[in-house]
Motif scaffolding. Structure first.
Motif, short mmCIF file in Angstrom:
data_model
loop_
_atom_site.label_atom_id
_atom_site.label_comp_id
_atom_site.label_asym_id
_atom_site.label_seq_id
_atom_site.Cartn_x
_atom_site.Cartn_y
_atom_site.Cartn_z
N SER A 89 0.84 -1.20 0.00
CA SER A 89 0.00 0.00 0.00
C SER A 89 0.88 1.25 0.00
N ALA A 90 0.26 2.39 -0.27
CA ALA A 90 1.01 3.65 -0.25
C ALA A 90 1.60 3.93 1.13
N VAL A 91 0.83 3.66 2.17
CA VAL A 91 1.32 3.86 3.54
C VAL A 91 2.47 2.90 3.83
N LYS A 93 4.56 1.51 1.63
CA LYS A 93 5.76 1.92 0.89
C LYS A 93 6.44 3.10 1.57
N ARG A 94 5.63 3.99 2.13
CA ARG A 94 6.21 5.11 2.88
C ARG A 94 6.93 4.58 4.11
N TRP A 95 6.36 3.56 4.78
CA TRP A 95 7.01 2.95 5.94
C TRP A 95 8.35 2.34 5.54
N LYS A 97 10.25 3.23 3.05
CA LYS A 97 11.17 4.33 2.75
C LYS A 97 11.78 4.91 4.02
N ILE A 98 10.97 5.03 5.06
CA ILE A 98 11.44 5.61 6.32
C ILE A 98 12.24 4.61 7.14
N ASN A 99 11.80 3.36 7.20
CA ASN A 99 12.38 2.37 8.11
C ASN A 99 13.24 1.31 7.45
N SER A 105 15.57 7.29 -0.24
CA SER A 105 14.80 8.54 -0.35
C SER A 105 14.30 8.80 -1.77
N TRP A 107 12.76 6.62 -3.67
CA TRP A 107 11.61 5.76 -4.00
C TRP A 107 10.35 6.58 -4.04
N ARG A 108 9.45 6.19 -4.93
CA ARG A 108 8.13 6.82 -4.99
C ARG A 108 7.10 5.84 -4.55
#
Length: 108
Positions: A89-91, A93-95, A97-99, A105, A107-108
């Motif tokens: 999910s978008a959330v 993938k953001r996780w 990227k952060i963790n 940085s 990644w989209r």
């Protein structure tokens, strides 16, 4: 460079009728040459990631080669599938990227 995590949730008893544990793995790989992230599930991460890098999978073939970002282990396929769905999910993938690992940085 791979960033591996051992989120092992191993039960204290082996799979029924065997002396071995059956684990399911959620893995994240990133393309070395392009801005592409792939999340998958398997019972053998070494084999599966090798298959991606050898071009056996049409979905990931154009994005080869890959680095392993991380691998997590679960004792049930249901747990692993829920985690895989979240990470896709978008959330999720953001996780990642952060963790996940330094240098993600872009990644989209």
């Amino acid at each position: 460079r791979a960033c591996l995590t051992g989120v092992s949730q191993v039960d204290s008893s082996p799979a029924p009728g065997t002396n071995t544990y059956l684990l399911y793995f959620v893995y994240v790989i990133s393309s070395i040459s392009r801005n592409y992230l792939y999340v998958g599930i398997t019972d053998n991460p070494e084999r599966r990631i090798r298959q991606h890098n050898m071009g056996y999978e049409s979905t990931t073939r154009p994005y080869r080669p890959f680095n392993t970002v991380f691998i997590e282990s679960y004792t049930t396929r249901i747990e692993a599938r829920l985690r895989e769905k979240y990470l896709k999910s978008a959330v999720g993938k953001r996780w990642i990227k952060i963790n996940g690992c330094a240098g993600l940085s872009n990644w989209r």
